[in-house]
Design an enzyme around this catalytic site. Structure first.
Site, PDB file in Angstrom:
ATOM      1  CG  LEU A  33     -10.290  13.465 -25.479  1.00 33.28           C
ATOM      2  CD1 LEU A  33     -10.408  12.593 -24.235  1.00 33.28           C
ATOM      3  CD2 LEU A  33     -11.671  13.886 -25.967  1.00 33.28           C
ATOM      4  CG  HIS A  37     -12.982  17.166 -25.346  1.00 32.68           C
ATOM      5  ND1 HIS A  37     -11.929  17.452 -26.184  1.00 32.68           N
ATOM      6  CD2 HIS A  37     -14.081  17.082 -26.139  1.00 32.68           C
ATOM      7  CE1 HIS A  37     -12.370  17.532 -27.424  1.00 32.68           C
ATOM      8  NE2 HIS A  37     -13.668  17.325 -27.434  1.00 32.68           N
ATOM      9  NE  ARG A 187     -13.313  21.349 -36.685  1.00 38.81           N
ATOM     10  CZ  ARG A 187     -13.748  20.796 -37.797  1.00 38.81           C
ATOM     11  NH1 ARG A 187     -13.169  21.085 -38.927  1.00 38.81           N
ATOM     12  NH2 ARG A 187     -14.757  19.967 -37.808  1.00 38.81           N
TER      13      ARG A 187
END
Ligand code: PAF
Length: 281
Positions: A33, A37, A187
């Site tokens: 997260l 998020h 990522r």
């Protein structure tokens, strides 16, 4: 904050909360997260009595084993962040719990998944649709929150929810960006320092596309944006498309009236980043 590993526990909790009059806001995630998020959790908290988050790295949506294996997994940290953000329940099932049997369901999204992510990642959206459908069946939320960063995913999820007759309202939330414009993504932690610095060019190219639209044709805008990104030695464009924001089909002409969006996928070494920007804003 409750943490559920089984579908039954999560469903019973949701049924109890709904019958006692709470609306349920749901934020599905694959963990790792970040502030993007948490902004979804925050919005869900403001708009609902209770908030449920799911953390499940869904193998069905990865078309490369290596990508699945290297996907960051930070469960303890994620749970701490969710607790602090005021989440009421977290559903974090195992793969066996989610898929005790092989999932063979095939969705037909027509032209929506024939382009961009759909054409570069075969089977990806079918996997997303399967898991989101299952999660909506288990959690039974009144509202579910999705980031606009995954714009094509949002369109597919909306279509899936219609096809499956879910009553959940699918809510689109603005992309959260770093100070230099890079869209937040799980990522990003895999980027080297140099890749990270160069990655802000992706947003610059999207902004450039927005400045040029509708004064130039999509082909010329696309060319300029691709050249701008590829001028960074560590970045390589996989696609940069200017599409109709509803049908997702590439636009041949620019026009002030039609809702258009620029969408791109870019490799920074092994790390694949996606982003988009509405061209009508
Ligand atoms: O956007 C994601 O993180 C995933 O695609 C989702 C919606 C949680 C489904 O696995």
């Amino acid at each position: 904050m409750e943490v559920f590993r089984s579908k039954g526990e999560q469903s019973s909790w949701s049924a109890r909360e709904a019958s006692s009059g709470s609306s349920i806001g749901f934020v599905p995630t694959m963990g790792a997260l970040h502030a993007g998020h948490l902004s979804l959790v925050d919005r869900a908290r403001r708009e609902n009595g209770k908030v449920v988050c799911s953390i499940f790295v869904n193998p069905l949506q990865f078309n490369k084993t290596e990508d699945l294996e290297t996907y960051p997994r930070t469960l303890e940290r994620d749970l701490a962040l969710l607790k602090e953000a005021g989440c009421d329940a977290v559903f974090c099932p195992s793969t066996q719990e989610m898929y005790p049997e092989k999932m063979s369901k095939r969705y037909d999204f027509g032209e929506l998944d024939q382009v961009m992510e759909g054409s570069h990642r075969p089977g990806h959206f079918n996997g997303v649709a399967i898991v989101v459908n299952l999660l909506l069946e288990i959690v039974r939320p009144h509202r579910a929150y999705f980031g606009l960063k995954d714009y094509q995913q949002l369109r597919i999820v909306r279509r899936m929810a219609e096809m499956e007759g879910h009553s959940t309202e699918i809510i689109a939330c603005e992309t959260v960006r770093e100070a230099d414009g890079l869209a937040m993504s799980s990522r990003n932690v895999r980027l080297s320092k140099d890749q990270r610095r160069e990655a802000s060019t992706i947003y610059k190219a999207l902004v450039r596309a927005r400045q040029l639209y509708p004064h130039k044709d999509p082909a010329a805008i696309k060319q300029e944006a691709i050249s701008l990104i590829n001028a960074s030695p560590r970045l390589e464009v996989e696609y940069f498309e200017i599409v109709d924001a509803i049908t997702l089909q590439p636009l041949e002409r620019s026009s002030e009236g039609s809702p258009a969006i620029a969408c791109t996928a870019v490799y920074a070494g092994e790390v694949r980043l996606i982003d988009n920007l509405s061209l009508n804003a």
